[in-house]
Design a protein around this motif. Structure first.
Motif, PDB file in Angstrom:
ATOM      1  N   ALA A 121      29.155 -17.603  -8.740  1.00 27.53           N
ATOM      2  CA  ALA A 121      30.211 -17.256  -9.692  1.00 27.53           C
ATOM      3  C   ALA A 121      31.541 -17.874  -9.272  1.00 27.53           C
ATOM      4  CB  ALA A 121      30.355 -15.746  -9.797  1.00 27.53           C
ATOM      5  N   GLU A 122      32.350 -18.265 -10.259  1.00 26.62           N
ATOM      6  CA  GLU A 122      33.700 -18.759 -10.005  1.00 26.62           C
ATOM      7  C   GLU A 122      34.659 -17.573 -10.067  1.00 26.62           C
ATOM      8  OE1 GLU A 122      34.682 -21.893 -12.682  1.00 26.62           O
ATOM      9  OE2 GLU A 122      32.848 -23.032 -12.264  1.00 26.62           O
ATOM     10  N   VAL A 123      35.052 -17.092  -8.907  1.00 25.05           N
ATOM     11  CA  VAL A 123      35.872 -15.884  -8.830  1.00 25.05           C
ATOM     12  C   VAL A 123      37.336 -16.264  -8.656  1.00 25.05           C
ATOM     13  CG1 VAL A 123      36.327 -13.760  -7.548  1.00 25.05           C
ATOM     14  CG2 VAL A 123      33.967 -14.548  -7.865  1.00 25.05           C
ATOM     15  N   LEU A 124      38.173 -15.717  -9.515  1.00 25.83           N
ATOM     16  CA  LEU A 124      39.616 -15.885  -9.427  1.00 25.83           C
ATOM     17  C   LEU A 124      40.233 -14.522  -9.197  1.00 25.83           C
ATOM     18  CD1 LEU A 124      42.258 -17.494  -9.674  1.00 25.83           C
ATOM     19  CD2 LEU A 124      42.106 -17.199 -12.166  1.00 25.83           C
ATOM     20  N   ARG A 125      40.802 -14.345  -8.018  1.00 29.65           N
ATOM     21  CA  ARG A 125      41.421 -13.070  -7.667  1.00 29.65           C
ATOM     22  C   ARG A 125      42.917 -13.130  -7.959  1.00 29.65           C
ATOM     23  NH1 ARG A 125      41.132  -9.168  -2.344  1.00 29.65           N
ATOM     24  NH2 ARG A 125      43.314  -8.498  -2.417  1.00 29.65           N
TER      25      ARG A 125
END
Length: 446
Positions: A218-222
């Motif tokens: 998954a491409e996680v953007l925090r």
């Protein structure tokens, strides 16, 4: 002793509306165990298997493997700095204090939470002074005063006191995972590769969940607010993620978040009930911005009951719900005895990941869009519902052989990380992006 592992599996499977946790047979036998008066080991392994099994079901995998020792070690900090010091997890004031009528815990890691507690006590950040003042105060009076001042505190209660408390009763009636499902369009992705996950969570359960998702593609953007930091844990939980910052009190940054939400496939957030809606991102607004968005949210004390909006952390929930008191009583100790690890955080993190994966599978197979809600306190209820027992196990600490041989080059320096404990059809999680500081990226997906 009853088979608590199977009990936890069954309860989790029912909460997820899924039999995936029971569909994969794994050999988890072995001597490794944390020493605890509750079944932390079975609890940790069942929560871990739930997430791994849901990922396997999402991708159509046929076999999963979980290393018992490593899985238990991943219920704690997983990193070892090489030539530098990560610092303490706790600030100088946080901890348990004896009051005139029992014990209270202050959680003061965040500067504004420390300020709130010290304002109530009328003193400086001196531990001896705090100790002296609290010995003259009532634990419940201090707890309420700190909470009313937007701080974080918890008076220690017994299991029976929590069972009779209105919030304990509300949690006992609530499901482990609260679902809301509606019809929606088909997803743009299969599996997790390329799936955009918007991460609005902070210590510790939410970041554990999104770290798991990042490990499988998954491409996680925090997103974090200005000035928020998580000393000593960022190196653990930012693995595999882009980390940006937004100030949601400004129109410009709220517009940026709207754009990110409209592009996301999954939203994971850890705001207290009503807090995200207060910023203009309630359920209706989210659906308007992105009709196909699945979202999973978590809070500390539950989504109903008089404490639903209360700030909280794992260590505070353990004090409230009777875990620390039961540990003290069974150990014959003179102070609270919590779990050996922050198992509520980590178990809830894996359950959040499992719920997210279940939501994505439902969307991909049935065309439905799901929202799920979890809480640390409801996870605690699952743990304590299996009962307490005499302490088993001799403790568990990492050994040199538990760490992966390759160094990870983080924003702060090189680290070793404990080897990932699970694999799916022979595939282990892979995090191409090393851990790094918060707000080091722009608030975009690439």
């Amino acid at each position: 002793m009853p088979d608590t592992y199977r009990y936890f599996q069954t309860q989790i499977g029912s909460a997820l509306n899924s039999q995936s946790a029971l569909a994969y047979v794994i050999d988890l036998r072995g001597p490794d165990a944390y020493r605890s008066y509750f079944d932390v080991n079975d609890f940790a392994l069942a929560a871990t298997q739930a997430a791994v099994s849901e990922y396997a079901a999402l991708t159509g995998a046929s076999r999963i493997g979980i290393d018992r020792r490593l899985a238990l070690l991943w219920f704690h900090l997983t990193t070892r700095p090489v030539g530098w010091d990560v610092g303490s997890v706790w600030d100088a004031i946080a901890g348990d204090y004896q009051c005139a009528d029992g014990w209270v815990r202050l959680h003061t890691n965040a500067p504004h939470h420390q300020k709130a507690a010290l304002e109530v006590l009328g003193c400086e950040a001196d531990r001896d002074e705090v100790t002296g003042i609290l010995r003259q105060r009532s634990k419940f009076e201090v707890e309420q005063a700190v909470v009313d001042n937007n701080g974080c505190a918890a008076a220690m209660m017994s299991l029976s006191e929590w069972r009779d408390h209105p919030q304990g009763q509300a949690l006992a009636r609530a499901p482990l995972v609260e679902w809301s499902v509606r019809d929606g369009g088909r997803p743009k992705h299969r599996g997790l590769k390329g799936l955009k996950v918007l991460d609005l969570t902070r210590v510790l359960a939410g970041p554990v969940a999104t770290r798991f998702l990042a490990g499988f593609g998954a491409e996680v953007l925090r997103i974090d607010p200005p000035h928020w930091n998580e000393p000593a844990v960022e190196v653990d939980v930012t693995l595999g993620k882009r980390c940006a910052g937004l100030d949601l009190t400004t129109n410009e940054d709220r517009d940026t978040l709207k754009r990110l939400i409209s592009q996301a496939d999954l939203l994971v957030h850890g705001y207290r009930p009503g807090a995200l809606a207060g910023l203009g991102f309630g359920p209706r607004e989210l659906q308007s911005l992105n009709p196909g968005l699945c979202d999973v949210s978590l809070c500390a004390y539950g989504w109903s009951g008089p404490w639903a909006s209360r700030r909280g952390f794992d260590s505070l929930v353990q004090m409230s719900c009777g875990i620390a008191d039961e540990g003290m009583r069974r150990a014959g100790a003179d102070r609270p005895v919590p779990l050996p690890v922050q198992a509520l955080d980590f178990a809830t993190g894996y359950l959040v990941a499992a719920a997210a994966l279940r939501a994505l599978r439902r969307q991909q197979t049935e065309g439905q869009v799901s929202s799920a809600r979890l809480s640390l306190a409801r996870t605690a209820h699952l743990l304590t519902s299996a009962g307490a027992h005499e302490a088993l196990g001799d403790g568990l600490v990492p050994a040199d052989g538990d760490f992966a041989p390759t160094l990870e080059k983080t924003s702060w320096g090189d680290i070793q990380r404990i080897t990932a404990p699970y694999e799916v059809d022979g595939q282990r999680p892979d995090w191409p992006m090393a851990a790094g500081a918060l707000r080091r990226h722009a608030p975009t997906w690439d």
